[in-house]
Design a protein around this motif. Structure first.
Motif, PDB file in Angstrom:
ATOM      1  N   TYR A   2       0.939  -1.403  -0.197  1.00  0.00           N
ATOM      2  CA  TYR A   2      -0.090   0.085  -0.175  1.00  0.00           C
ATOM      3  C   TYR A   2       0.763   1.410   0.121  1.00  0.00           C
ATOM      4  CZ  TYR A   2      -3.865  -3.223   1.123  1.00  0.00           C
ATOM      5  OH  TYR A   2      -4.703  -4.254   1.275  1.00  0.00           O
ATOM      6  N   PHE A   3       2.007   1.170  -0.026  1.00  0.00           N
ATOM      7  CA  PHE A   3       3.063   2.300   0.061  1.00  0.00           C
ATOM      8  C   PHE A   3       2.728   3.226  -1.179  1.00  0.00           C
ATOM      9  CE2 PHE A   3       6.764   0.634   2.392  1.00  0.00           C
ATOM     10  CZ  PHE A   3       6.251   0.372   3.526  1.00  0.00           C
ATOM     11  N   PRO A   4       2.653   4.501  -1.137  1.00  0.00           N
ATOM     12  CA  PRO A   4       2.530   5.441  -2.314  1.00  0.00           C
ATOM     13  C   PRO A   4       3.602   5.108  -3.271  1.00  0.00           C
ATOM     14  CG  PRO A   4       2.264   6.673  -0.367  1.00  0.00           C
ATOM     15  CD  PRO A   4       2.756   5.192  -0.019  1.00  0.00           C
ATOM     16  N   PRO A   5       3.522   5.506  -4.614  1.00  0.00           N
ATOM     17  CA  PRO A   5       4.675   5.138  -5.522  1.00  0.00           C
ATOM     18  C   PRO A   5       6.046   5.833  -5.317  1.00  0.00           C
ATOM     19  CG  PRO A   5       2.676   5.940  -6.659  1.00  0.00           C
ATOM     20  CD  PRO A   5       2.274   5.592  -5.406  1.00  0.00           C
ATOM     21  N   GLN A   6       5.585   7.315  -4.781  1.00  0.00           N
ATOM     22  CA  GLN A   6       6.973   8.267  -4.435  1.00  0.00           C
ATOM     23  C   GLN A   6       7.712   7.909  -3.425  1.00  0.00           C
ATOM     24  OE1 GLN A   6       3.474   8.959  -4.091  1.00  0.00           O
ATOM     25  NE2 GLN A   6       3.163  10.782  -2.637  1.00  0.00           N
ATOM     26  N   LEU A   7       6.963   7.285  -2.417  1.00  0.00           N
ATOM     27  CA  LEU A   7       7.807   6.915  -1.344  1.00  0.00           C
ATOM     28  C   LEU A   7       8.698   5.522  -1.685  1.00  0.00           C
ATOM     29  CD1 LEU A   7       8.448   6.464   1.492  1.00  0.00           C
ATOM     30  CD2 LEU A   7       6.488   4.957   2.037  1.00  0.00           C
ATOM     31  N   VAL A   8       8.360   4.562  -2.439  1.00  0.00           N
ATOM     32  CA  VAL A   8       9.155   3.553  -3.038  1.00  0.00           C
ATOM     33  C   VAL A   8      10.338   4.264  -3.905  1.00  0.00           C
ATOM     34  CG1 VAL A   8       9.356   1.692  -4.410  1.00  0.00           C
ATOM     35  CG2 VAL A   8       7.386   1.923  -3.026  1.00  0.00           C
ATOM     36  N   ARG A   9       9.884   5.245  -4.856  1.00  0.00           N
ATOM     37  CA  ARG A   9      10.915   5.796  -5.693  1.00  0.00           C
ATOM     38  C   ARG A   9      11.928   6.530  -4.869  1.00  0.00           C
ATOM     39  NH1 ARG A   9       7.380   8.226  -8.427  1.00  0.00           N
ATOM     40  NH2 ARG A   9       7.309  10.286  -7.613  1.00  0.00           N
ATOM     41  N   TYR A  10      11.714   7.208  -3.710  1.00  0.00           N
ATOM     42  CA  TYR A  10      12.646   8.005  -2.936  1.00  0.00           C
ATOM     43  C   TYR A  10      13.528   7.085  -2.129  1.00  0.00           C
ATOM     44  CZ  TYR A  10      11.489  12.939  -4.114  1.00  0.00           C
ATOM     45  OH  TYR A  10      11.345  13.892  -4.699  1.00  0.00           O
ATOM     46  N   ALA A  11      12.852   5.910  -1.648  1.00  0.00           N
ATOM     47  CA  ALA A  11      13.578   4.762  -0.746  1.00  0.00           C
ATOM     48  C   ALA A  11      14.595   4.103  -1.920  1.00  0.00           C
ATOM     49  CB  ALA A  11      12.538   3.807  -0.335  1.00  0.00           C
ATOM     50  N   ASN A  12      14.268   4.186  -3.043  1.00  0.00           N
ATOM     51  CA  ASN A  12      15.392   3.375  -4.128  1.00  0.00           C
ATOM     52  C   ASN A  12      16.413   4.453  -4.420  1.00  0.00           C
ATOM     53  OD1 ASN A  12      14.686   0.685  -4.638  1.00  0.00           O
ATOM     54  ND2 ASN A  12      12.996   1.347  -5.860  1.00  0.00           N
ATOM     55  N   SER A  13      16.064   5.715  -4.195  1.00  0.00           N
ATOM     56  CA  SER A  13      17.105   6.564  -4.768  1.00  0.00           C
ATOM     57  C   SER A  13      17.661   7.674  -3.821  1.00  0.00           C
ATOM     58  CB  SER A  13      16.591   7.175  -6.068  1.00  0.00           C
ATOM     59  OG  SER A  13      15.344   7.830  -5.661  1.00  0.00           O
ATOM     60  N   LEU A  14      17.207   8.755  -3.650  1.00  0.00           N
ATOM     61  CA  LEU A  14      17.742   9.907  -3.008  1.00  0.00           C
ATOM     62  C   LEU A  14      17.422   9.646  -1.472  1.00  0.00           C
ATOM     63  CD1 LEU A  14      16.090  12.571  -5.091  1.00  0.00           C
ATOM     64  CD2 LEU A  14      18.414  12.045  -5.312  1.00  0.00           C
ATOM     65  N   LEU A  15      16.579   8.811  -1.116  1.00  0.00           N
ATOM     66  CA  LEU A  15      16.786   8.737   0.468  1.00  0.00           C
ATOM     67  C   LEU A  15      16.999   7.150   0.867  1.00  0.00           C
ATOM     68  CD1 LEU A  15      13.290  10.604   1.611  1.00  0.00           C
ATOM     69  CD2 LEU A  15      15.554  11.389   1.811  1.00  0.00           C
ATOM     70  N   LYS A  16      17.909   6.373  -0.058  1.00  0.00           N
ATOM     71  CA  LYS A  16      18.187   5.168   0.157  1.00  0.00           C
ATOM     72  C   LYS A  16      18.829   4.964   1.523  1.00  0.00           C
ATOM     73  CE  LYS A  16      22.212   5.030  -2.729  1.00  0.00           C
ATOM     74  NZ  LYS A  16      22.859   4.527  -4.054  1.00  0.00           N
ATOM     75  N   ASN A  17      19.712   5.982   1.919  1.00  0.00           N
ATOM     76  CA  ASN A  17      20.397   5.963   3.227  1.00  0.00           C
ATOM     77  C   ASN A  17      19.557   6.451   4.503  1.00  0.00           C
ATOM     78  OD1 ASN A  17      22.726   4.710   2.219  1.00  0.00           O
ATOM     79  ND2 ASN A  17      23.213   7.033   1.063  1.00  0.00           N
ATOM     80  N   LYS A  18      18.470   6.870   4.413  1.00  0.00           N
ATOM     81  CA  LYS A  18      17.701   7.557   5.456  1.00  0.00           C
ATOM     82  C   LYS A  18      16.413   6.661   5.755  1.00  0.00           C
ATOM     83  CE  LYS A  18      18.113  11.806   6.009  1.00  0.00           C
ATOM     84  NZ  LYS A  18      17.896  13.233   5.589  1.00  0.00           N
ATOM     85  N   VAL A  19      15.965   5.654   4.782  1.00  0.00           N
ATOM     86  CA  VAL A  19      14.794   4.918   5.168  1.00  0.00           C
ATOM     87  C   VAL A  19      15.148   3.551   6.059  1.00  0.00           C
ATOM     88  CG1 VAL A  19      13.122   3.677   3.894  1.00  0.00           C
ATOM     89  CG2 VAL A  19      13.577   6.014   2.972  1.00  0.00           C
ATOM     90  N   LEU A  20      14.157   3.323   6.677  1.00  0.00           N
ATOM     91  CA  LEU A  20      14.202   2.281   7.830  1.00  0.00           C
ATOM     92  C   LEU A  20      13.245   1.337   7.747  1.00  0.00           C
ATOM     93  CD1 LEU A  20      14.921   4.635  10.694  1.00  0.00           C
ATOM     94  CD2 LEU A  20      16.787   3.484   9.250  1.00  0.00           C
ATOM     95  N   PHE A  21      13.556   0.141   8.153  1.00  0.00           N
ATOM     96  CA  PHE A  21      12.665  -1.144   7.894  1.00  0.00           C
ATOM     97  C   PHE A  21      11.843  -0.808   9.382  1.00  0.00           C
ATOM     98  CE2 PHE A  21      12.344  -5.539   9.990  1.00  0.00           C
ATOM     99  CZ  PHE A  21      11.016  -5.780   9.571  1.00  0.00           C
ATOM    100  N   GLY A  22      10.611  -1.205   9.449  1.00  0.00           N
ATOM    101  CA  GLY A  22       9.870  -1.088  10.743  1.00  0.00           C
ATOM    102  C   GLY A  22       8.591  -1.791  10.355  1.00  0.00           C
TER     103      GLY A  22
END
Length: 298
Positions: free
Chosen positions: A234-254
């Protein structure tokens, strides 16, 4: 007993930065628990309630570590936190191979809450503090919370804020009195400005303010995003896009366990197109760095 990590990063496969402890080892579940309402919201029936040792064993069996906490909302509920922050911290110290203790203090506690925060840090070694603006009834940029942030920043710890819609009260008359307005991540942007040296986690996909959360995490170097509380499908597509790129070092599994299990989260995450080279960052490395678990040179 003061918590000190015994986590073997080479053994564990993931660090879940968002799990809840709902039950004390010395008391039954409290009367009036919202477990059934939360379970219905997440489609799991009656929500299981774990003690900290039970939580530790659950994650140990899965070769994972977890951040654990309760939520202190005494100003809105009139109820003391069960289990107490002290119980969570003391038992986490006994299970320091898999559990990292956070605490929760309602900002409405004022000076007493600030003193408690100092004790929890110096005497028990908690590594961060969970805030739930919806259930605590405050805007994160309300100056009444700033003395708590000052203590957190002083000790180089983490402030984790619930953001976006909450399952608490969902579907009940009037949403159980919970007001969603308190969980806009733009309020946390003010906190990031006023406490530039404090690490912050924006918990959950921040519906309906996902773009705001991404903007804050992009703009403020010490703001991170955890992906708990939602199935990844159910993640919004922009969240996945940023997690894969510009925020890949700032996104955390929870996960938000126990309402979502880590197994379900990871199974659903396989369907959303996370890059293979990004998954290890999200599952473990980003959290290990943020939580100070990495030895020098790693």
């Amino acid at each position: 007993m003061t918590w000190s990590s015994r986590i073997d990063l080479d053994r564990i496969t993931a660090i879940d930065v968002h799990t809840h402890v709902h039950r004390s080892v010395s008391a039954p579940p409290p009367a009036g628990s919202n477990a059934d309402d939360m379970g219905a919201y997440f489609g799991i029936g009656s929500m299981p309630q774990y003690t900290l040792p039970e939580l530790a064993q659950y994650y140990r069996e899965r070769d994972m570590a977890c951040v654990a906490f309760g939520v202190d909302s005494i100003s809105q509920t009139g109820d003391e936190l069960v289990p107490t922050n002290e119980e969570v911290a003391e038992l986490a110290a006994e299970h320091a191979d898999v559990v990292i203790p956070f605490a929760s203090i309602d900002p409405a506690r004022g000076a007493a809450g600030v003193r408690q925060a100092r004790r929890l840090i110096t005497d028990h070694g908690v590594r961060g503090f969970k805030f739930h603006p919806n259930t605590q009834g405050f805007h994160p940029n309300d100056r009444k919370a700033y003395p708590l942030y000052e203590v957190i920043a002083e000790h180089g710890l983490i402030a984790l804020f619930h953001t976006g819609q909450t399952g608490v009260g969902a579907g009940t008359p009037g949403g159980g009195g919970i007001r969603l307005k308190y969980s806009n991540p733009m309020d946390v942007d003010d906190v990031a400005v006023d406490f530039p040296d404090m690490d912050i986690i924006l918990a959950h996909p921040s519906f309906p303010w996902q773009d705001e959360a991404l903007a804050v995490a992009m703009h403020k170097p010490r703001v991170h995003i955890d992906l708990s509380g939602w199935s990844p499908k159910y993640f919004p597509p922009q969240l996945v896009r940023y997690a894969n790129s510009l925020l890949k070092n700032k996104v955390l599994f929870g996960s938000d366990f126990p309402v979502i299990t880590p197994e379900r989260w990871m199974k659903d995450a396989e369907t959303i197109g996370l890059k293979d080279e990004v998954k290890p960052l999200i599952y473990k490395s980003n959290a290990a760095r943020l939580l100070g678990l990495l030895p020098p040179g790693r």
